[in-house]
Design an enzyme around this catalytic site. Structure first.
Site, PDB file in Angstrom:
ATOM      1  N   GLU A 167       3.910   1.479   0.898  1.00 38.50           N
ATOM      2  CA  GLU A 167       4.602   2.499   1.683  1.00 38.50           C
ATOM      3  C   GLU A 167       5.607   1.935   2.684  1.00 38.50           C
ATOM      4  O   GLU A 167       5.380   1.971   3.905  1.00 38.50           O
ATOM      5  CB  GLU A 167       3.579   3.390   2.398  1.00 38.50           C
ATOM      6  CG  GLU A 167       2.649   4.100   1.431  1.00 38.50           C
ATOM      7  CD  GLU A 167       1.735   5.132   2.112  1.00 38.50           C
ATOM      8  OE1 GLU A 167       1.642   5.120   3.345  1.00 38.50           O
ATOM      9  OE2 GLU A 167       1.134   5.945   1.386  1.00 38.50           O
ATOM     10  N   GLU A 351      -1.819   6.832  -4.745  1.00 40.70           N
ATOM     11  CA  GLU A 351      -2.717   7.407  -3.731  1.00 40.70           C
ATOM     12  C   GLU A 351      -2.576   8.924  -3.769  1.00 40.70           C
ATOM     13  O   GLU A 351      -1.455   9.444  -3.837  1.00 40.70           O
ATOM     14  CB  GLU A 351      -2.363   6.964  -2.300  1.00 40.70           C
ATOM     15  CG  GLU A 351      -2.791   5.576  -1.937  1.00 40.70           C
ATOM     16  CD  GLU A 351      -2.464   5.209  -0.487  1.00 40.70           C
ATOM     17  OE1 GLU A 351      -2.382   6.118   0.383  1.00 40.70           O
ATOM     18  OE2 GLU A 351      -2.273   4.011  -0.235  1.00 40.70           O
TER      19      GLU A 351
END
Ligand code: FCB
Length: 440
Positions: A167, A351
Site C-alpha cells: 500500500e 486484502e
C-alpha cells in the site's frame, strides 16, 4: 458462506494475510527499533499509546498460527517481513535470529502445503533510517534494495510470490500528508517525495530480485472507491482528484510510466529533482498485481489549500472502524484495473475484510456480519471473473485480530479471535465457515 471453492475457477487461490509489526511482537528476537515504536510513544497518535512490542506474540507462537492456516484450508499465506528484524539499524549488521525466523516461517508453510506470499515492507521503517529522512530521502531506494538482497538471498529460493511494498498510498499520503501513520508528518513536500521514492524503492527491489533469478513478483496497492458527496460539479471534480491521489497515482506510475495530471497540479512543485527519469525503474515488468479493498468514500469540496477536499459521512452500513460496506467497489476496481492498466496480467485481491466488535460468548465468536461481508465481496469477485477479468486469488484480512495501527488492539479484523491478555486464539464463526467452504 454461500459460496464454495468449486464456484471459482480451477487453481483459484484462497489465502489469509497478516503483517509483521501487527502480529509478531517486535520486542522479541533482536529486532531493531522502528518508526512505529516512536510514533506510538508520542501522545495522541495511537489509541492508548499501544504499540507492537508484544502484539499477538506470533514470534513465539508461529507453529500454532500456521496450524490454523492449515486447518482453515487456505492455499496461500500473505505475510510481511520486518526490515528492522533483519537489519536492526536498517543497514549493515544482520540479525541472524531475524533471518532464521523468516526461514522457519517459509519452511513451516511449505511443510504444511501452503504457498508463502511475502511482502518486504508493511510499514515498520527502522528508526535509524527515519533519522536520515526515511521515505523523504532518495537514498532509501538503495537501502531498500540492499535489504531485499539480504533477505531474498536467504528465503528467495522458497517463497511463492513477493511484493516489495504494501500500500504505497499509506506509506506516502496517509503517513506524510494526513499524519495518521508513522512518521506522522503533515507536510506536502515530504508527501511528494515519499509518494515518488516509495515507487522507486519498489522498482529497485524488483531489479534485485530479478537479478537473483526470482519469478512471480508483483505489487500491492490499496483502493477506495471515490464518489461525489452530491451532484455538484465541485464534488465531481474533487472526487476525481481523490481518485487520482488514492487510486491512480501509483498504478499509473507502475503501468503507464506517468503520474495523473490532476495530482501533479498540487504535488508537482514539491517533487524531487529528476523524478521524470525514474519511470523505467518504477515500471519494471511485473508478474501480477494485487488490490487491497475495503470501502468507498464520499468526497466533497473543502475551503482549504489544494487538494481542497474532504470526506463526507455516507449512508451505507458501516464496520467497527466506521467504513461503509460497498462490495460493488471491488468489482469496479477489478474491472477498471484490467481495462485501463493491467490487461491480461493476473490480478489478486490481496486484502479484504472487516473490523467487527467480536467477543467470545460461551466459547464461540458469532461474527455473522463478517460472513456476510465476505460473501458479498466474493460475489463481486465472481462477477469480475465471469466477465473475463483474470482474478487468480483472494486473501482475507486478516488471519487473526492484531495491532490495527493508530486504532490499537480493539478493532478486530481477524478470522481468529485473539485475547490480548492471555494471547489465546479462538477461531470465529467466519473461520469455520470459510474452512468448510474451502474444503476439498
Ligand atoms: C490495510 C493494511 C492492513 C490493515 C488493514 C485493515 O490498509 O494493509 O495492515 O491495517 O488495512
Amino acid at each position: 458462506m454461500n459460496l464454495k471453492r468449486s464456484d471459482f475457477p480451477d487453481g483459484f487461490l484462497f489465502g489469509a494475510a497478516t503483517s509483521s509489526y501487527q502480529i509478531e511482537g517486535h520486542a522479541f528476537g533482536g529486532a531493531g527499533r522502528t518508526h512505529w515504536d516512536d510514533f506510538a510513544a508520542t501522545p495522541g497518535n495511537v489509541v492508548r499509546a499501544e504499540d507492537g512490542a508484544r502484539a499477538c506474540d506470533h514470534f513465539h507462537r508461529m507453529d500454532e498460527d500456521l496450524d490454523l492456516l492449515k486447518a482453515g484450508n487456505f492455499d496461500v499465506y500473505r505475510f510481511s517481513t520486518s526490515w528492522a528484524r533483519v537489519l536492526p539499524e536498517g543497514r549493515g549488521a544482520v540479525n541472524a535470529a531475524g533471518l532464521d525466523f523468516y526461514d522457519r516461517l517459509v519452511d513451516g508453510l511449505l511443510a504444511r502445503g501452503i504457498k508463502p506470499a511475502a511482502t518486504l515492507y508493511h510499514w515498520e521503517l527502522p528508526s535509524p533510517l527515519a533519522d536520515l529522512g526515511g521515505w523523504r530521502n532518495r537514498d532509501i531506494a538503495g537501502w531498500f534494495a540492499d535489504f531485499t538482497e539480504v533477505l531474498m538471498r536467504r528465503i528467495g529460493d522458497r517463497v511463492w510470490s513477493v511484493a516489495p511494498i504494501n500500500e504505497p498510498w499509506c506509506v506516502g499520503w496517509l503517513s506524510h500528508f494526513m499524519g495518521l501513520h508513522a512518521p506522522g508528518l503533515r507536510d506536502i513536500r515530504a508527501t511528494a517525495r515519499a509518494m515518488h521514492h516509495v515507487l522507486l524503492a519498489h522498482g529497485r527491489a524488483i531489479q534485485v530480485m530479478r537479478g537473483l533469478g526470482m519469478t512471480n513478483l508483483g505489487a500491492v496497492c490499496n483502493f477506495e472507491w471515490s464518489a461525489p458527496a452530491d451532484d455538484s460539479p465541485e464534488a465531481a471534480r474533487v472526487a476525481e482528484l481523490y481518485d487520482g491521489i488514492y487510486n491512480r497515482w501509483f498504478i499509473s506510475a507502475l503501468f503507464k510510466g506517468a503520474y495523473p495530471d490532476t495530482v501533479l497540479e498540487g504535488l508537482g512543485p514539491h517533487m524531487p529533482d529528476g523524478w521524470q527519469d525514474d519511470f523505467a525503474t518504477i515500471g519494471e515488468k511485473l508478474d501480477w498485481f494485487g488490490l487491497n479493498y475495503y470501502t468507498r468514500k464520499l468526497i466533497g469540496p473543502a475551503p482549504a489549500p489544494w487538494p481542497a477536499l474532504q470526506e463526507v459521512e455516507g449512508p451505507l452500513p458501516k464496520t467497527q472502524v466506521g467504513w461503509e460496506i460497498y462490495p460493488e467497489g471491488l468489482y469496479q476496481f477489478l474491472a477498471r484495473t484490467r481495462a485501463e492498466y493491467t490487461g491480461d496480467l493476473p490480478l489478486y485481491v490481496t486484502e479484504n475484510g472487516m473490523a467487527n466488535a467480536d467477543a467470545i460468548v460461551g466459547g464461540a465468536v458469532r461474527d455473522d456480519a463478517r460472513i456476510d461481508y465476505l460473501n458479498a465481496h466474493l460475489a463481486q469477485v465472481r462477477r469480475a471473473i465471469a466477465e473475463g477479468v483474470p482474478v487468480k486469488g483472494y486473501y482475507c484480512w486478516s488471519l487473526m485480530d492484531n495491532y490495527e495501527w493508530s486504532l490499537g488492539y480493539d478493532k478486530r479484523f481477524g478470522l481468529v479471535h485473539v485475547d490480548f491478555d492471555t494471547l489465546q486464539r479462538t477461531p470465529k464463526a467466519s473461520y469455520h465457515a470459510l474452512a468448510r467452504a474451502l474444503s476439498r
